[in-house]
Design a protein around this motif. Structure first.
Motif, PDB file in Angstrom:
ATOM      1  N   ALA A  18       0.829  -1.206   0.000  1.00  0.00           N
ATOM      2  CA  ALA A  18       0.000   0.000   0.000  1.00  0.00           C
ATOM      3  C   ALA A  18       0.861   1.252   0.000  1.00  0.00           C
ATOM      4  O   ALA A  18       0.517   2.261  -0.628  1.00  0.00           O
ATOM      5  N   THR A  19       1.990   1.208   0.687  1.00  0.00           N
ATOM      6  CA  THR A  19       2.909   2.348   0.693  1.00  0.00           C
ATOM      7  C   THR A  19       3.490   2.594  -0.692  1.00  0.00           C
ATOM      8  O   THR A  19       3.570   3.741  -1.153  1.00  0.00           O
ATOM      9  N   ALA A  20       3.886   1.515  -1.362  1.00  0.00           N
ATOM     10  CA  ALA A  20       4.422   1.661  -2.718  1.00  0.00           C
ATOM     11  C   ALA A  20       3.396   2.292  -3.644  1.00  0.00           C
ATOM     12  O   ALA A  20       3.719   3.173  -4.453  1.00  0.00           O
ATOM     13  N   ARG A  21       2.158   1.865  -3.521  1.00  0.00           N
ATOM     14  CA  ARG A  21       1.087   2.428  -4.359  1.00  0.00           C
ATOM     15  C   ARG A  21       0.868   3.900  -4.049  1.00  0.00           C
ATOM     16  O   ARG A  21       0.733   4.731  -4.953  1.00  0.00           O
ATOM     17  N   LYS A 143     -11.867  11.740  18.391  1.00  0.00           N
ATOM     18  CA  LYS A 143     -12.437  10.512  18.932  1.00  0.00           C
ATOM     19  C   LYS A 143     -11.890   9.256  18.262  1.00  0.00           C
ATOM     20  O   LYS A 143     -12.067   8.161  18.776  1.00  0.00           O
ATOM     21  N   PHE A 144     -11.250   9.443  17.098  1.00  0.00           N
ATOM     22  CA  PHE A 144     -10.715   8.270  16.396  1.00  0.00           C
ATOM     23  C   PHE A 144      -9.572   8.718  15.497  1.00  0.00           C
ATOM     24  O   PHE A 144      -9.790   9.127  14.358  1.00  0.00           O
ATOM     25  N   GLY A 145      -8.373   8.646  16.018  1.00  0.00           N
ATOM     26  CA  GLY A 145      -7.222   9.148  15.274  1.00  0.00           C
ATOM     27  C   GLY A 145      -6.346   8.077  14.685  1.00  0.00           C
ATOM     28  O   GLY A 145      -5.228   8.350  14.261  1.00  0.00           O
ATOM     29  N   SER A 146      -6.832   6.841  14.633  1.00  0.00           N
ATOM     30  CA  SER A 146      -6.022   5.729  14.152  1.00  0.00           C
ATOM     31  C   SER A 146      -6.021   5.674  12.633  1.00  0.00           C
ATOM     32  O   SER A 146      -7.059   5.483  12.006  1.00  0.00           O
ATOM     33  N   LEU A 147      -4.838   5.838  12.046  1.00  0.00           N
ATOM     34  CA  LEU A 147      -4.698   5.783  10.591  1.00  0.00           C
ATOM     35  C   LEU A 147      -3.919   4.537  10.198  1.00  0.00           C
ATOM     36  O   LEU A 147      -2.893   4.216  10.804  1.00  0.00           O
ATOM     37  N   ASN A 148      -4.395   3.836   9.188  1.00  0.00           N
ATOM     38  CA  ASN A 148      -3.625   2.750   8.604  1.00  0.00           C
ATOM     39  C   ASN A 148      -2.318   3.303   8.038  1.00  0.00           C
ATOM     40  O   ASN A 148      -2.262   4.433   7.565  1.00  0.00           O
ATOM     41  N   LEU A 149      -1.270   2.493   8.093  1.00  0.00           N
ATOM     42  CA  LEU A 149       0.042   2.957   7.631  1.00  0.00           C
ATOM     43  C   LEU A 149       0.000   3.435   6.188  1.00  0.00           C
ATOM     44  O   LEU A 149       0.518   4.507   5.853  1.00  0.00           O
ATOM     45  N   GLY A 150      -0.617   2.656   5.309  1.00  0.00           N
ATOM     46  CA  GLY A 150      -0.693   3.050   3.905  1.00  0.00           C
ATOM     47  C   GLY A 150      -1.447   4.355   3.719  1.00  0.00           C
ATOM     48  O   GLY A 150      -1.080   5.195   2.896  1.00  0.00           O
ATOM     49  N   ALA A 151      -2.514   4.558   4.518  1.00  0.00           N
ATOM     50  CA  ALA A 151      -3.285   5.796   4.431  1.00  0.00           C
ATOM     51  C   ALA A 151      -2.453   6.981   4.903  1.00  0.00           C
ATOM     52  O   ALA A 151      -2.510   8.070   4.323  1.00  0.00           O
ATOM     53  N   ALA A 152      -1.684   6.780   5.968  1.00  0.00           N
ATOM     54  CA  ALA A 152      -0.831   7.859   6.473  1.00  0.00           C
ATOM     55  C   ALA A 152       0.216   8.248   5.443  1.00  0.00           C
ATOM     56  O   ALA A 152       0.487   9.436   5.220  1.00  0.00           O
ATOM     57  N   VAL A 153       0.810   7.260   4.790  1.00  0.00           N
ATOM     58  CA  VAL A 153       1.796   7.547   3.745  1.00  0.00           C
ATOM     59  C   VAL A 153       1.147   8.326   2.606  1.00  0.00           C
ATOM     60  O   VAL A 153       1.729   9.276   2.074  1.00  0.00           O
ATOM     61  N   GLN A 154      -0.083   7.946   2.254  1.00  0.00           N
ATOM     62  CA  GLN A 154      -0.766   8.649   1.162  1.00  0.00           C
ATOM     63  C   GLN A 154      -0.996  10.111   1.494  1.00  0.00           C
ATOM     64  O   GLN A 154      -0.781  10.992   0.645  1.00  0.00           O
TER      65      GLN A 154
END
Length: 256
Positions: A18-21, A143-154
């Motif tokens: 997901a990071t590569a994409r 209330k919900f700050g959790s980001l998937n790693l790939g989403a954070a990279v995007q």
């Protein structure tokens, strides 16, 4: 300024893909993995599937054992952390920090920037954050700050690309080639439509009221392109064409 994305102790192969994409969509290609869970993570099926075509980024990616190895040639380090660290670097949002970094890179002598991302479970270690110039935090719902790693990279990749000036004219080629019709073309189309509307009995030339001025204002608001004018004139031409004669009913069929 050269750009590098560094994933530290990544545990999920899919997040590497997901990071590569995410990187490729924003035009970045330099990916370094520091001691990932899987030694063959770049070749795992889940990684390749989640990369969704960004195989060149995966093929060029490097795996190293230490963070020092990942930072060769980099002068500006950006940690990514939802929570700032005591005694750590200043915390900033990407939109606050990155435009100034891009604008001042030449005068400050920055040669390369690295965006560092920690493991999925624990984030970045304090000692890795401390060595960075800034800790970037992505504003999220409290209330919900959790980001998937790939989403954070995007998000980071997008903000950095925008700070660098984006991709210039991002208008699709087809849209760029469609030129807005000029006043003469628009008027000619309206005259054609007026004749067609009279021809089909929709417009009474003896009592036209305000039909044509209203149509004129409608098309002014629409701002049709040259191609659309051609389509509209084609419709008017079809409206004016004589209707084909209906075939005579076959024997035994009703004439009603």
């Amino acid at each position: 300024m050269h750009t590098r994305f560094v994933l530290i102790h990544t545990s999920h192969a899919g997040n590497v893909g997901a990071t590569a994409r995410a990187m490729k969509t924003m035009g970045f290609t330099d990916l370094v993995l520091v001691a990932p869970r899987w030694a063959n993570v770049l070749r795992r099926e889940e990684t390749i599937q989640r990369a969704s075509g960004a195989l060149d980024v995966l093929n060029n990616a490097r795996i190293v054992e230490t963070l020092d190895e990942a930072l060769d040639g980099i002068t500006h380090l950006c940690a990514t952390a939802m929570i700032g660290r005591d005694f750590g670097p200043p915390t900033s949002t990407p939109r606050e920090h990155l435009p100034a970094l891009a604008a001042n890179a030449e005068s400050t002598g920055e040669k390369g920037v690295a965006f560092l991302f920690g493991s999925e479970r624990f984030g970045m270690r304090n000692e890795d954050v401390y060595r960075c110039h800034v800790a970037l935090t992505i504003p999220t719902d409290a209330k919900f700050g959790s980001l998937n790693l790939g989403a954070a990279v995007q998000v980071i990749a997008y903000e950095w690309r925008q700070a660098l000036g984006g991709f210039g004219d991002a208008t699709p080629v087809a849209a760029r080639e469609s030129q807005r019709a000029d006043a003469r073309q628009l008027n000619g189309m309206l005259e054609h439509w007026e004749r067609a509307l009279v021809d089909i009995g929709f417009l009474d030339p003896a009592a036209p009221k305000k039909l044509m001025p209203r149509l004129q204002q409608l098309f002014h608001r629409a701002q049709p392109t040259e191609e659309e004018i051609h389509i509209l004139r084609g419709i008017a031409k079809a409206m004016m064409a004589p209707s084909p004669a209906k075939p005579a009913p076959a024997d035994g069929e009703s004439k009603l």
